[in-house]
Scaffold this motif. Structure first.
Motif, PDB file in Angstrom:
ATOM      1  N   VAL A 293       0.844  -1.199   0.000  1.00 10.66           N
ATOM      2  CA  VAL A 293       0.000   0.000   0.000  1.00 10.66           C
ATOM      3  C   VAL A 293       0.880   1.251   0.000  1.00 10.66           C
ATOM      4  N   ALA A 294       0.591   2.163  -0.917  1.00 10.00           N
ATOM      5  CA  ALA A 294       1.286   3.449  -0.962  1.00 10.00           C
ATOM      6  C   ALA A 294       0.378   4.530  -0.395  1.00 10.00           C
ATOM      7  N   LEU A 295       0.932   5.389   0.450  1.00  6.48           N
ATOM      8  CA  LEU A 295       0.177   6.480   1.058  1.00  6.48           C
ATOM      9  C   LEU A 295       0.819   7.815   0.706  1.00  6.48           C
ATOM     10  N   ASP A 296       0.022   8.736   0.187  1.00  8.76           N
ATOM     11  CA  ASP A 296       0.471  10.104  -0.067  1.00  8.76           C
ATOM     12  C   ASP A 296      -0.181  10.993   0.983  1.00  8.76           C
ATOM     13  N   CYS A 297       0.612  11.452   1.937  1.00  5.94           N
ATOM     14  CA  CYS A 297       0.077  12.189   3.085  1.00  5.94           C
ATOM     15  C   CYS A 297       0.046  13.693   2.889  1.00  5.94           C
ATOM     16  N   ALA A 298       0.395  14.178   1.706  1.00  8.28           N
ATOM     17  CA  ALA A 298       0.273  15.605   1.354  1.00  8.28           C
ATOM     18  C   ALA A 298       1.082  16.517   2.274  1.00  8.28           C
ATOM     19  N   ASN A 299       2.074  15.954   2.981  1.00 12.27           N
ATOM     20  CA  ASN A 299       2.832  16.727   3.975  1.00 12.27           C
ATOM     21  C   ASN A 299       1.892  17.414   4.962  1.00 12.27           C
TER      22      ASN A 299
ATOM     23  N   ALA B 286      -0.056  -4.224   6.580  1.00  9.91           N
ATOM     24  CA  ALA B 286       0.294  -3.908   5.200  1.00  9.91           C
ATOM     25  C   ALA B 286       1.788  -3.638   5.067  1.00  9.91           C
ATOM     26  N   THR B 287       2.309  -3.852   3.868  1.00  9.63           N
ATOM     27  CA  THR B 287       3.649  -3.382   3.523  1.00  9.63           C
ATOM     28  C   THR B 287       3.472  -1.960   3.003  1.00  9.63           C
ATOM     29  N   VAL B 288       3.893  -0.983   3.808  1.00  4.40           N
ATOM     30  CA  VAL B 288       3.528   0.410   3.571  1.00  4.40           C
ATOM     31  C   VAL B 288       4.691   1.210   2.989  1.00  4.40           C
ATOM     32  N   SER B 289       4.408   1.945   1.933  1.00  4.57           N
ATOM     33  CA  SER B 289       5.339   2.926   1.385  1.00  4.57           C
ATOM     34  C   SER B 289       4.678   4.299   1.489  1.00  4.57           C
ATOM     35  N   VAL B 290       5.415   5.284   1.963  1.00  2.00           N
ATOM     36  CA  VAL B 290       4.836   6.594   2.226  1.00  2.00           C
ATOM     37  C   VAL B 290       5.576   7.662   1.442  1.00  2.00           C
ATOM     38  N   ILE B 291       4.828   8.539   0.792  1.00  2.00           N
ATOM     39  CA  ILE B 291       5.418   9.700   0.128  1.00  2.00           C
ATOM     40  C   ILE B 291       4.769  10.965   0.680  1.00  2.00           C
ATOM     41  N   ASN B 292       5.499  12.061   0.552  1.00  2.00           N
ATOM     42  CA  ASN B 292       5.016  13.369   1.008  1.00  2.00           C
ATOM     43  C   ASN B 292       4.582  13.317   2.473  1.00  2.00           C
TER      44      ASN B 292
END
Length: 463
Positions: A190-196, A212-218
């Motif tokens: 699962v990829a999460l974009d947290c919008a900073n 989940a295997t989590v990847s996070v951006i922003n």
């Protein structure tokens, strides 16, 4: 809408439209007002107000001013620190606060900010209280049978309030979200974009806890990068990430995480309409769709309604704004509703749109049906849409002009059951919005332009 507060709080550029003194005045009023409500009932206990904020630099300034006003009026301010709007609504309701305050301008750029007020039920603040706040800001407050102007009592000595660290409330909200995980997410990427923004440390915690295997951006806020080429309003970055890293699904939140859009494993955007479709269908198949109704706004796509018709699902259409969606849901006992933009309300679990909760529900539908997200939403055909704005001198005159109405009627007749036209005034600007959904983009353009031409030919445009 009032002079200062719109449908989603008091919003504007920090220290320009929305200034530090406004926050202090709002805090002063709320601290005094809820104390006075208690006193009128013979209750001498101290009012309690909970406050959350997003990651904007100015949020810290507004938090300090709100706290100062609240304690000066004799109430206690409980501080959640950086958190999401739905978490403030949850804590206000569950922990029985007099009200909640969220400092955020949602998906706006960092230099804007806002003050959202939440009542003790975790819902948007009652309009009559908003009216009183505006009266107080303007120095003409009349309430409790007396004219106060701009002078309301200050607390003295042991009646002065306190500020209290309440990070535990935020942590309890995280636990609540984790408890809603029906299935383990183990084995899913699962990829999460947290919008900073507000979700930067909450959403990853929830998904990690569920396996989940989590990847996070922003998720590296610096006070100036909230929503900057990130999150649900700039979802192209997440689309690219999901495809390049072979993720099973991606979720993008806005600055205060009350909305969510998704990206399927192929990199396609899953909008709020897709979410209403996939979860409305999932609920109906399990006999969980109360009243057999999904609540939408008038901006939902024509294709969504066609799909609901085929599934035998009823739907309601409200004015644009999650406030109106929630009001309809509350009045009619509906369990799911939302907006194309990703404000989705699951009323059994929350009193407001909750982006992280929405992503958990999408995961539940995927795992429960043992299907990829692309497979679940594939039956929904989203019709091409064109929306154009026309600046006008008088919105009412333009919309009600006989020739304009005739032009709109002709478009509707042309489309029949193959599309639709929607003409509505902007709620905040001198604009008429003309929107057409049809089978082709070219047809949308042609029909929108035909209505706009009449508006201009009649001299109703201000351009």
């Amino acid at each position: 809408m009032g002079k200062y507060f719109g449908t989603d709080g008091f919003r504007g550029e920090a220290n320009v439209t929305l200034r530090a003194e406004h926050a202090y005045q709002i805090g002063r009023f709320l601290g005094w007002y809820y104390g006075e409500l208690r006193r009128q009932k013979g209750d001498t206990t101290t009012p309690q107000i909970v406050i959350g904020k997003d990651t904007r630099r100015s949020s810290y300034m507004f938090e300090s001013m709100l706290v100062g006003g609240i304690v000066a009026s004799g109430a206690d301010a409980y501080i959640l620190h950086v958190t999401t709007t739905p978490s403030v609504a949850y804590v206000a309701r569950v922990d029985q606060f007099d009200c909640g305050i969220m400092i955020s301008a949602s998906h706006n750029p960092y230099y804007d900010n806002g003050i959202k007020l939440i009542n003790h039920n975790g819902e948007k603040m009652d309009p009559e209280v908003i009216d009183l706040i505006e009266s107080y800001i303007d120095g003409r407050l009349t309430v409790f049978g007396k004219s106060w102007g701009a002078e309301i009592p200050r607390a003295k000595r042991d009646k002065i309030g306190r500020s209290i660290d309440y990070a535990s409330g935020r942590n309890r909200y995280i636990g609540y979200l984790i408890s809603l995980g029906v299935y383990s997410f183990k084995g899913l990427k699962v990829a999460l974009d947290c919008a900073n923004g507000s979700s930067w440390n909450i959403a990853p915690s929830v998904f990690n806890a569920l396996g989940a295997t989590v990847s996070v951006i922003n998720a590296d806020p610096d006070g100036l990068n909230i929503n900057a080429n990130a999150g649900s309003t700039h979802i192209e970055g997440l689309q690219k990430y999901v495809v390049e890293h072979g993720m099973d699904v991606g979720f993008a939140y806005d600055g205060d995480a009350d909305r969510c859009l998704a990206v399927d494993e192929k990199g396609n955007v899953v909008t709020g309409d897709h979410i209403l479709y996939l979860y409305g269908r999932y609920m109906k198949e399990r006999d969980k769709l109360v009243n057999n109704t999904v609540v939408t706004t008038v901006m939902s796509n024509f294709g969504l309604y066609k799909a609901f018709d085929e599934l035998g699902i009823d739907y309601a259409k409200t004015k644009v704004g999650d406030k109106y969606v929630y009001e309809y849901m509350s009045e009619h006992g509906c369990h799911i509703g939302g907006e194309q933009s990703g404000h989705i309300i699951f009323s059994k679990y929350a009193s407001t749109g909750d982006g992280i909760l929405t992503s958990l529900k999408i995961m539940q539908a995927m795992i429960g049906q043992k299907k990829k997200l692309s497979e679940i939403v594939e039956p929904l055909y989203i019709y091409p849409q064109v929306l154009k704005n026309v600046r006008v001198a008088d919105k009412e005159a333009a919309q009600n002009d006989p020739d304009v109405k005739l032009a709109v009627q002709r478009v509707a007749e042309t489309l029949g059951d193959t599309g639709r036209i929607l003409v509505r005034p902007s709620g905040t600007e001198p604009l008429i919005r003309v929107m057409v959904e049809a089978e082709t983009k070219a047809q949308c353009e042609e029909l929108v332009d035909s209505v706009i031409k009449v508006i201009r030919d009649k001299g109703l445009a201000a351009e």
